[in-house]
Design a protein around this motif. Sequence first.
Motif, PDB file in Angstrom:
ATOM      1  N   THR A   2      49.023  22.477   4.087  1.00  0.00           N
ATOM      2  CA  THR A   2      49.347  21.993   2.744  1.00  0.00           C
ATOM      3  C   THR A   2      49.020  23.050   1.695  1.00  0.00           C
ATOM      4  OG1 THR A   2      48.975  19.707   3.405  1.00  0.00           O
ATOM      5  CG2 THR A   2      48.858  20.183   1.052  1.00  0.00           C
ATOM      6  N   MET A   3      47.939  23.796   1.897  1.00  0.00           N
ATOM      7  CA  MET A   3      47.537  24.820   0.930  1.00  0.00           C
ATOM      8  C   MET A   3      48.530  25.975   0.861  1.00  0.00           C
ATOM      9  SD  MET A   3      43.355  24.975   1.266  1.00  0.00           S
ATOM     10  CE  MET A   3      43.438  26.253   2.450  1.00  0.00           C
ATOM     11  N   VAL A   4      49.197  26.299   1.954  1.00  0.00           N
ATOM     12  CA  VAL A   4      50.084  27.476   1.972  1.00  0.00           C
ATOM     13  C   VAL A   4      51.558  27.117   2.150  1.00  0.00           C
ATOM     14  CG1 VAL A   4      48.280  29.036   2.785  1.00  0.00           C
ATOM     15  CG2 VAL A   4      49.694  27.832   4.442  1.00  0.00           C
ATOM     16  N   GLU A   5      51.859  25.842   2.188  1.00  0.00           N
ATOM     17  CA  GLU A   5      53.217  25.387   2.478  1.00  0.00           C
ATOM     18  C   GLU A   5      54.254  25.986   1.525  1.00  0.00           C
ATOM     19  OE1 GLU A   5      55.563  21.193   3.261  1.00  0.00           O
ATOM     20  OE2 GLU A   5      53.604  21.147   2.299  1.00  0.00           O
ATOM     21  N   ASN A   6      53.974  25.985   0.235  1.00  0.00           N
ATOM     22  CA  ASN A   6      54.928  26.516  -0.731  1.00  0.00           C
ATOM     23  C   ASN A   6      55.211  27.995  -0.504  1.00  0.00           C
ATOM     24  OD1 ASN A   6      55.228  24.050  -1.945  1.00  0.00           O
ATOM     25  ND2 ASN A   6      53.742  24.462  -3.552  1.00  0.00           N
ATOM     26  N   GLU A   7      54.181  28.775  -0.199  1.00  0.00           N
ATOM     27  CA  GLU A   7      54.373  30.198   0.061  1.00  0.00           C
ATOM     28  C   GLU A   7      55.201  30.426   1.319  1.00  0.00           C
ATOM     29  OE1 GLU A   7      50.859  32.635  -0.228  1.00  0.00           O
ATOM     30  OE2 GLU A   7      49.993  31.209  -1.634  1.00  0.00           O
ATOM     31  N   ILE A   8      54.936  29.639   2.342  1.00  0.00           N
ATOM     32  CA  ILE A   8      55.708  29.758   3.580  1.00  0.00           C
ATOM     33  C   ILE A   8      57.168  29.427   3.300  1.00  0.00           C
ATOM     34  CG2 ILE A   8      56.091  28.734   5.861  1.00  0.00           C
ATOM     35  CD1 ILE A   8      53.030  28.334   6.019  1.00  0.00           C
ATOM     36  N   GLN A   9      57.407  28.370   2.570  1.00  0.00           N
ATOM     37  CA  GLN A   9      58.769  27.959   2.256  1.00  0.00           C
ATOM     38  C   GLN A   9      59.481  29.013   1.419  1.00  0.00           C
ATOM     39  OE1 GLN A   9      60.140  25.280   3.709  1.00  0.00           O
ATOM     40  NE2 GLN A   9      62.051  26.047   2.897  1.00  0.00           N
ATOM     41  N   ASP A  10      58.785  29.608   0.445  1.00  0.00           N
ATOM     42  CA  ASP A  10      59.380  30.643  -0.399  1.00  0.00           C
ATOM     43  C   ASP A  10      59.842  31.826   0.442  1.00  0.00           C
ATOM     44  OD1 ASP A  10      58.940  29.103  -2.602  1.00  0.00           O
ATOM     45  OD2 ASP A  10      57.194  30.245  -3.315  1.00  0.00           O
ATOM     46  N   GLU A  11      59.034  32.240   1.422  1.00  0.00           N
ATOM     47  CA  GLU A  11      59.405  33.364   2.271  1.00  0.00           C
ATOM     48  C   GLU A  11      60.629  33.028   3.120  1.00  0.00           C
ATOM     49  OE1 GLU A  11      56.109  34.905   4.494  1.00  0.00           O
ATOM     50  OE2 GLU A  11      54.843  34.946   2.714  1.00  0.00           O
ATOM     51  N   LEU A  12      60.681  31.827   3.645  1.00  0.00           N
ATOM     52  CA  LEU A  12      61.818  31.431   4.462  1.00  0.00           C
ATOM     53  C   LEU A  12      63.084  31.320   3.615  1.00  0.00           C
ATOM     54  CD1 LEU A  12      60.162  28.673   6.689  1.00  0.00           C
ATOM     55  CD2 LEU A  12      60.693  31.031   7.329  1.00  0.00           C
ATOM     56  N   ASP A  13      62.944  30.812   2.406  1.00  0.00           N
ATOM     57  CA  ASP A  13      64.091  30.643   1.520  1.00  0.00           C
ATOM     58  C   ASP A  13      64.705  31.971   1.087  1.00  0.00           C
ATOM     59  OD1 ASP A  13      63.860  27.937   1.691  1.00  0.00           O
ATOM     60  OD2 ASP A  13      62.899  27.674  -0.261  1.00  0.00           O
ATOM     61  N   LEU A  14      63.931  33.025   1.104  1.00  0.00           N
ATOM     62  CA  LEU A  14      64.414  34.332   0.682  1.00  0.00           C
ATOM     63  C   LEU A  14      65.675  34.732   1.442  1.00  0.00           C
ATOM     64  CD1 LEU A  14      63.809  36.745  -1.140  1.00  0.00           C
ATOM     65  CD2 LEU A  14      62.448  37.693   0.709  1.00  0.00           C
ATOM     66  N   TRP A  15      65.726  34.438   2.724  1.00  0.00           N
ATOM     67  CA  TRP A  15      66.884  34.812   3.545  1.00  0.00           C
ATOM     68  C   TRP A  15      68.065  33.862   3.353  1.00  0.00           C
ATOM     69  CZ3 TRP A  15      66.774  39.563   4.724  1.00  0.00           C
ATOM     70  CH2 TRP A  15      65.551  40.192   4.894  1.00  0.00           C
ATOM     71  N   GLU A  16      67.873  32.829   2.565  1.00  0.00           N
ATOM     72  CA  GLU A  16      68.969  31.929   2.217  1.00  0.00           C
ATOM     73  C   GLU A  16      69.407  32.141   0.770  1.00  0.00           C
ATOM     74  OE1 GLU A  16      67.706  27.983   3.194  1.00  0.00           O
ATOM     75  OE2 GLU A  16      67.201  28.558   5.238  1.00  0.00           O
ATOM     76  N   ASP A  17      68.754  33.074   0.077  1.00  0.00           N
ATOM     77  CA  ASP A  17      69.049  33.374  -1.331  1.00  0.00           C
ATOM     78  C   ASP A  17      70.215  34.359  -1.389  1.00  0.00           C
ATOM     79  OD1 ASP A  17      69.143  34.449  -3.899  1.00  0.00           O
ATOM     80  OD2 ASP A  17      66.967  34.422  -4.139  1.00  0.00           O
ATOM     81  N   GLN A  18      71.385  33.886  -1.816  1.00  0.00           N
ATOM     82  CA  GLN A  18      72.591  34.712  -1.807  1.00  0.00           C
ATOM     83  C   GLN A  18      72.465  35.927  -2.725  1.00  0.00           C
ATOM     84  OE1 GLN A  18      74.963  33.990   0.532  1.00  0.00           O
ATOM     85  NE2 GLN A  18      75.579  36.061   0.035  1.00  0.00           N
ATOM     86  N   ASP A  19      71.793  35.801  -3.858  1.00  0.00           N
ATOM     87  CA  ASP A  19      71.593  36.954  -4.749  1.00  0.00           C
ATOM     88  C   ASP A  19      70.785  38.042  -4.053  1.00  0.00           C
ATOM     89  OD1 ASP A  19      73.026  35.795  -6.819  1.00  0.00           O
ATOM     90  OD2 ASP A  19      71.234  34.929  -7.763  1.00  0.00           O
ATOM     91  N   PHE A  20      69.727  37.628  -3.370  1.00  0.00           N
ATOM     92  CA  PHE A  20      68.897  38.579  -2.630  1.00  0.00           C
ATOM     93  C   PHE A  20      69.717  39.267  -1.546  1.00  0.00           C
ATOM     94  CE2 PHE A  20      66.276  39.420   1.137  1.00  0.00           C
ATOM     95  CZ  PHE A  20      65.395  40.356   0.619  1.00  0.00           C
ATOM     96  N   LEU A  21      70.464  38.485  -0.782  1.00  0.00           N
ATOM     97  CA  LEU A  21      71.270  39.053   0.300  1.00  0.00           C
ATOM     98  C   LEU A  21      72.335  40.013  -0.241  1.00  0.00           C
ATOM     99  CD1 LEU A  21      71.707  35.891   2.537  1.00  0.00           C
ATOM    100  CD2 LEU A  21      70.114  37.797   2.858  1.00  0.00           C
ATOM    101  N   ASN A  22      72.946  39.662  -1.368  1.00  0.00           N
ATOM    102  CA  ASN A  22      73.939  40.552  -1.978  1.00  0.00           C
ATOM    103  C   ASN A  22      73.298  41.864  -2.426  1.00  0.00           C
ATOM    104  OD1 ASN A  22      75.973  38.680  -1.593  1.00  0.00           O
ATOM    105  ND2 ASN A  22      75.822  37.836  -3.665  1.00  0.00           N
ATOM    106  N   GLU A  23      72.103  41.772  -2.988  1.00  0.00           N
ATOM    107  CA  GLU A  23      71.393  42.980  -3.430  1.00  0.00           C
ATOM    108  C   GLU A  23      71.060  43.869  -2.235  1.00  0.00           C
ATOM    109  OE1 GLU A  23      69.602  45.826  -5.820  1.00  0.00           O
ATOM    110  OE2 GLU A  23      70.876  44.141  -6.409  1.00  0.00           O
ATOM    111  N   MET A  24      70.593  43.277  -1.155  1.00  0.00           N
ATOM    112  CA  MET A  24      70.268  44.062   0.044  1.00  0.00           C
ATOM    113  C   MET A  24      71.524  44.715   0.619  1.00  0.00           C
ATOM    114  SD  MET A  24      67.041  44.035   0.524  1.00  0.00           S
ATOM    115  CE  MET A  24      66.933  44.096  -1.259  1.00  0.00           C
ATOM    116  N   LYS A  25      72.635  43.984   0.648  1.00  0.00           N
ATOM    117  CA  LYS A  25      73.886  44.541   1.147  1.00  0.00           C
ATOM    118  C   LYS A  25      74.334  45.710   0.270  1.00  0.00           C
ATOM    119  CE  LYS A  25      78.648  43.438   2.437  1.00  0.00           C
ATOM    120  NZ  LYS A  25      78.952  44.836   2.382  1.00  0.00           N
ATOM    121  N   SER A  26      74.216  45.544  -1.037  1.00  0.00           N
ATOM    122  CA  SER A  26      74.598  46.601  -1.962  1.00  0.00           C
ATOM    123  C   SER A  26      73.765  47.865  -1.737  1.00  0.00           C
ATOM    124  CB  SER A  26      74.425  46.111  -3.405  1.00  0.00           C
ATOM    125  OG  SER A  26      74.644  47.155  -4.313  1.00  0.00           O
TER     126      SER A  26
END
Length: 76
Positions: free
Chosen positions: A27-51
């Motif tokens: 419970t203490m780290v759940e949000n951080e874990i979720q944020d890291e996992l969500d990064l690979w579902e973030d289309q802006d992030f993926l577009n930036e990496m592709k660029s």
Amino acid sequence: METEVIRERLQEYIRFADDKKVAAIYTMVENEIQDELDLWEDQDFLNEMKSRVDDYESGRVAGIPWEQVKKNARAR
């Protein structure tokens, strides 16, 4: 205490901790874990990496060898 030792001790503790304690730690780290996992579902992030990869592969951006990065860091 060094970070690696802390990690090892935490992993060992979690391995044998009762369910209630594991749930509390999660419970203490759940949000951080979720944020890291969500990064690979973030289309802006993926577009930036592709660029950036496209720029590197096309030669528009020159990379720096790892040894040079280390040398520069040590010099600073």
